[in-house]
Every structure is written in structure tokens, then in C-alpha cells.
Design an enzyme around this catalytic site. Sequence first.
Site, short mmCIF file in Angstrom:
data_model
loop_
_atom_site.label_atom_id
_atom_site.label_comp_id
_atom_site.label_asym_id
_atom_site.label_seq_id
_atom_site.Cartn_x
_atom_site.Cartn_y
_atom_site.Cartn_z
N CYS A 1 -0.40 0.34 4.40
CA CYS A 1 0.85 1.09 4.22
C CYS A 1 1.78 1.09 5.43
CB CYS A 1 0.56 2.51 3.75
SG CYS A 1 -0.96 3.26 4.33
N ARG B 1 -12.90 -1.39 7.18
CA ARG B 1 -13.26 0.01 7.38
C ARG B 1 -14.72 0.11 7.78
NH1 ARG B 1 -10.11 2.60 2.12
NH2 ARG B 1 -8.08 1.68 2.62
N GLN C 1 -7.60 -5.18 -0.91
CA GLN C 1 -7.04 -4.22 -1.87
C GLN C 1 -5.92 -4.86 -2.68
OE1 GLN C 1 -5.87 -0.87 0.72
NE2 GLN C 1 -7.15 0.40 -0.59
N ASP D 1 -3.03 -3.82 -3.40
CA ASP D 1 -2.25 -2.71 -2.89
C ASP D 1 -0.78 -2.83 -3.30
OD1 ASP D 1 -2.04 -0.36 -1.54
OD2 ASP D 1 -2.47 -1.19 0.44
N HIS E 1 3.16 -0.42 -2.71
CA HIS E 1 3.87 0.79 -2.30
C HIS E 1 5.25 0.80 -2.94
CE1 HIS E 1 0.79 0.37 0.88
NE2 HIS E 1 0.73 1.67 0.72
N LYS F 1 -3.56 12.66 -5.20
CA LYS F 1 -3.67 11.38 -5.87
C LYS F 1 -4.22 11.54 -7.28
CE LYS F 1 -8.28 10.53 -3.94
NZ LYS F 1 -9.24 9.51 -3.48
N HIS G 1 1.71 5.30 -3.05
CA HIS G 1 0.67 4.31 -2.75
C HIS G 1 -0.11 4.09 -4.04
CE1 HIS G 1 0.78 5.44 1.72
NE2 HIS G 1 1.35 6.48 1.14
#
Length: 644
Positions: A340, A369, A387, A389, A391, A471, A517
Site C-alpha cells: 500500500c 512477513r 498478494q 492486491d 487499492h 474490513k 485496500h
Amino acid sequence: MSKIEIKLPDNGRREFDAPVTPALVAQTLSRSLALKALAAVVDGRVVDLNYPISKDSEVRILTWDDPQGREVFWHSSAHLMASAVLELFPDTKLAIGPAIPDDFSAKFYYDLDMPQKLTDAELEKIEKKMAEIVSRNLPFDRREANRLESIKEFRSAGDIYKAEMASEWSDETVSFYSHGNFTDMCRGPHLPSTGYIKAVKLLSVAGAYWRGDEKNKMLQRIYGVSFPERKMLDEHLQKIEEARKRDHRFLGRDLDLFSIVDDVGSGLVLWHPRGAMVRHIIEAFWKEEHLGNGYEIVYSPHIAKLDLWNTSGHTGFYAENMYSPMPIENVQYEIKPMNCPFHIQIYKSKTRSYRELPIRWAELGTVYRYERSGVLHGLMRVRGFTQDDAHIFCRPDQLTVEIVRTIEFNLFFLRTFGFEDYDVFLSTRPQKFVGTIEGWDLATEALRLALETAKLNYQVDPGEGVFYGPKIDIKIKDNLGRSWQCTTIQVDFNLPERFQIEYSAEDGTRARPIMIHRALLGSMERFFGILIEHYAGNFPVWLAPEQIRVLPVTDEAAPYAEKVLAALKGAGLRAQIDISNEKIGKKIRDAESLKVPYMAVVGKIEAAAGQVALRRHRAGDIGKYSLDQAIEMLKGLEAQKKID
């Protein structure tokens, strides 16, 4: 004697003399409910059936059919197991024994500090002792004691684990539950008695560090499962056996899809050609659909200056999941745990207008991670993963529409991959968070409104939001009914504020965009593992790394087999040929073992007729087809993304 009013789930109301217990409420409602009752929810709190209610309250009786009821059942089973262990091995020190309802196979465990190593024979003895304690039908009784005095007693008795846990309680008192001669510190609640636990199976014993920290002592963890009926246990054990056959770690090896090796490092995945092909198919489909649905693709680096993560708040709220910074030319850099902040920097690269919003940017971004080695599990829990991902930067008036759009887009993806059943959760503000309460409330309400607009049933998951926003989590259910966390959709007022991003509003003022997100599949690694187990490695044609294998019966048929292969590949199909010296039976078995969906067997007769004899994996011969017919059928299955 004062009267109180009890509000029931159907909005009905009953009056009782105070105090009243949930058990009496259940008896008043119906005899069958009273027989099935395990615990209750009183004003949002799960309590024992004998909990005294002294004021007007909302009450819901929990049975086995309720997830919270099952959790109480399995928590009580952990206490039952601990009591059996202590009767057999009195030198044991108890650590912690929770219910684990989200685990597919085991439903509870207890961590134990024991002088002897447990074997399967000992597990059988513990099981028998548990059955004996069940037959005694001992009531679970609750009492409270002063916390500081309890800590002293624990320490004097050498119960170091209980002393440590009690020292972390914030209340002045701690609660204990007893059945028979067994007592354990516990918040509860519990079943009325041990007699409710009719069927138990202890599944395995494993090592577990105290508090999951490798610096602490290794304990023994016994995993178990229990049910109110023997038939339910038998059905569950059958599912466990089926799940064992579907284990993606073994199928990944047998189907030559991926590996994780010590020379590279724990939790770091090597994608083999066959697995990489499936990933390529998923990613190509993902990119095509995103580009067709208003998204733009972006890319970002794997590391960034540590200051970026200080600004985002990750170093303050997410540090335990991040790797140590690395010095480069006297500047600290951090390998990225999330994508992000990079997308925010792209947004900041120029002045934005309200006319540009919403902006939707998507990235298949690899992040890293830190996970303790004890929790790593194949593809499901790794240290490096990609991911899916994205945004979305939008105006306040666009927020609900964008969330609904994201939900619908997500459901399209899940259904395409064969997942029709799922649970939806709205996760709210955790204890550690950034931003204002007002901002959190606005974000949570936006998610709630979007779920209701999309007409999705959902559950509230209190305190499970991420540190920068609430979320929506969507957990898919596979062919065995197991739940898997994939989708997450988060509303974030905080990062736009921390990074001071803006747009020119219609009235000429500067305004702050809202950031959404979202990850639909979660990660390529985890989703691939779920797919392997969902299909038991039998991928549908559109996802299969090898869609069809050409099998010449004899060397004489090899030239025609090569022509068939060329035609299949020319049509865009993923085809291979087996030109080994093995007999046709062995070639078929080899293709079956790799779960290739179709086999084209060719010999003299097929060569002369310009045909192929098709076989379907697990089904056998399905007839002779012209080459064009075979190609048309396979291309049709591929185009329809049919789950055949």
C-alpha cells in the site's frame, strides 16, 4: 422478589423473578431446547447455563448448532482431557488448553509440561480415562479468587505457566472451573457437566513452544476432537481421512507442482514448471479481468526506506511481522510487508482532480512477513507470498458504490474457481489502532452499508480489523466444507491522512480521498494450496497444467502421435506426449498418477482414420473422436471454465 424482563432472539419477551439462570429460561421456552442447551449469550457475553441474571437482559440459548455453543463444548473437552492426563500422570504441569473451532481436524488442544514423552499408547490410555470421567457426569463448577493470592499459590506449587497467565489478567479476581478433583484457572464458560461429551478422539501429539516462542520450553500439545454423538465423530474422522488424501503438501510433491527446501529457507516457495503454469493461468485471468473492470496494473519494488514504513505506521503496529531493516549506504531499508505505501507514492506523483476518482490500481505484489517456524504450513502459511492486491482511491460519495462493486467482482472470481459457499465477516476496530474513533466508525458503517446493499448475510467479528481500518473478510468453503480465509476488503481513512494525499475538489478546495485496500484471492501461494485441496489435485481443464497427453501405442504410431501433438498445441492447448518405451498400460497409469484430465491414445487404427481414442482421468475410455472434434471439445471446456 423483583421482576426482570428477558428479551429473546425472536424479539419475544418473558418476565421472570430475579435472579434467573439461562437454564431456567431454556426450560420455560421448551423442553427440547433445555435438553440441547450448552451455554448462553447474555447481553452479548457467552456465559454458563447457571449464570445468575439479575437485570433486564437479552438472552440467547446456545446449542450444538451454534458456533459459540460448539466452542464451549470443545473448550470443556480440553478441560476433560487435562483432568484425564493429571489422573494418569500427576507430575504434569498444565499450560493452556483452548478450543480451536477453525481447525478442520482437531477442535481443541492442551499444552502440557510432562517428564515423559507421550506415545500413541499413552493417548489411548488418556482417551479411556476421559470416557471414564464422562461416565461420572461431573458438573463444571465455577468460583473466583483473588488474583494476587492465586499467583502466589501457583508459584509455590510450581505452576509457572498458570502464574504467568494470571499475572497478565487485569481483573482483581481470577476464575477457576472444577469438575471432580480437577481444577483449572479459566475464564469459561463451560458445559453443565462432563456427561455431555459423548464421543472423543485424541488425534495426535506434537511439540509446541510455550507462547509460540522458540526461546521458551518445548511442551507437548495433545490435539483432540469431540462430539455429542458417536455418529458425528465417525463422520468427522472420515472427513479427516479424506483431507489427508488431499493434503496439498503431498500432492504438491507427487504432482511436481512446488517445493519448499531447507537450502532456500522455511516458508519460501519454489514453483515447479507444472505449478508455475497453473499460477500463470490464474494470473493471466486475473489481469485480463482487472483490466476489463476499470483497474490499471502497477508494479512496485521489494524494499523501501525504513522511513516509509514509519510514516505508514507499520513499524509501530506491525513490527512483529516485519524483518529486520538492512543498511544500504548508511540508510536503513526494509523489505516490504505490504504494497500500500508504494501505491500511495504513485498517487502522490502528481496533482489529482476529483474528476479522476475513483482510481483503481492493482498489483500482483510479492511481500515478506515474519512467521515463526512453528506456524509455517506448506503453502498456507509462508514467509514470502504474492498478494493479488489492489487499492482504490475514491471520494466519500463514491465509497459505498466502490465497496459493492468490489464485493461483486470478488464473488465472480470465487465462483469461477468453483467456490459457491462462503461466510462473510465484518471485522471491527482492534485494541491497537491508528486514526480517530470517528474515522473508524465512518469506515465501519460504510462496509456495513455495502454488505447490506449487496444483500450478503454477514457476522460481526469484533476487534479483528487491521490497525489502520475495519474490513470485510470472506471465507470460502471447499469441497469438504472447510473454511479458508481469502478475500479482504478494508476501508482506510488513516493512511491518506498519514501521507497527506489530496485531490482538487469540485469547489476548488483540497480534499482527502478515501483508500480501499482489497485482495480477492488472498495470495497466489495460499490460494493455490486451497485449489489443490479443493480439487484433490484434479484440476479442471481450464486450470490443468497439462490438459491432454498423447499416448502412442507403438513406435509405429509415433509419427502420427507427433502430428496429433502439433495440432493440439497449435490450437493453444497444453499438451505433452509420452514417447517412452513403456507399454500403453504403464503410460496410462503415469498420466493418471499426474491427474492429466485427458489422454489421447493413438495406434494404427486411429492413425489410419485420423482419430484419437480419448480417455478421461478417473473415468476411462470415452470413445473415439476426430482430431478436430477432440480439439473443439477441449477448447469448449477451457473457454467455459467448466468445472467438469
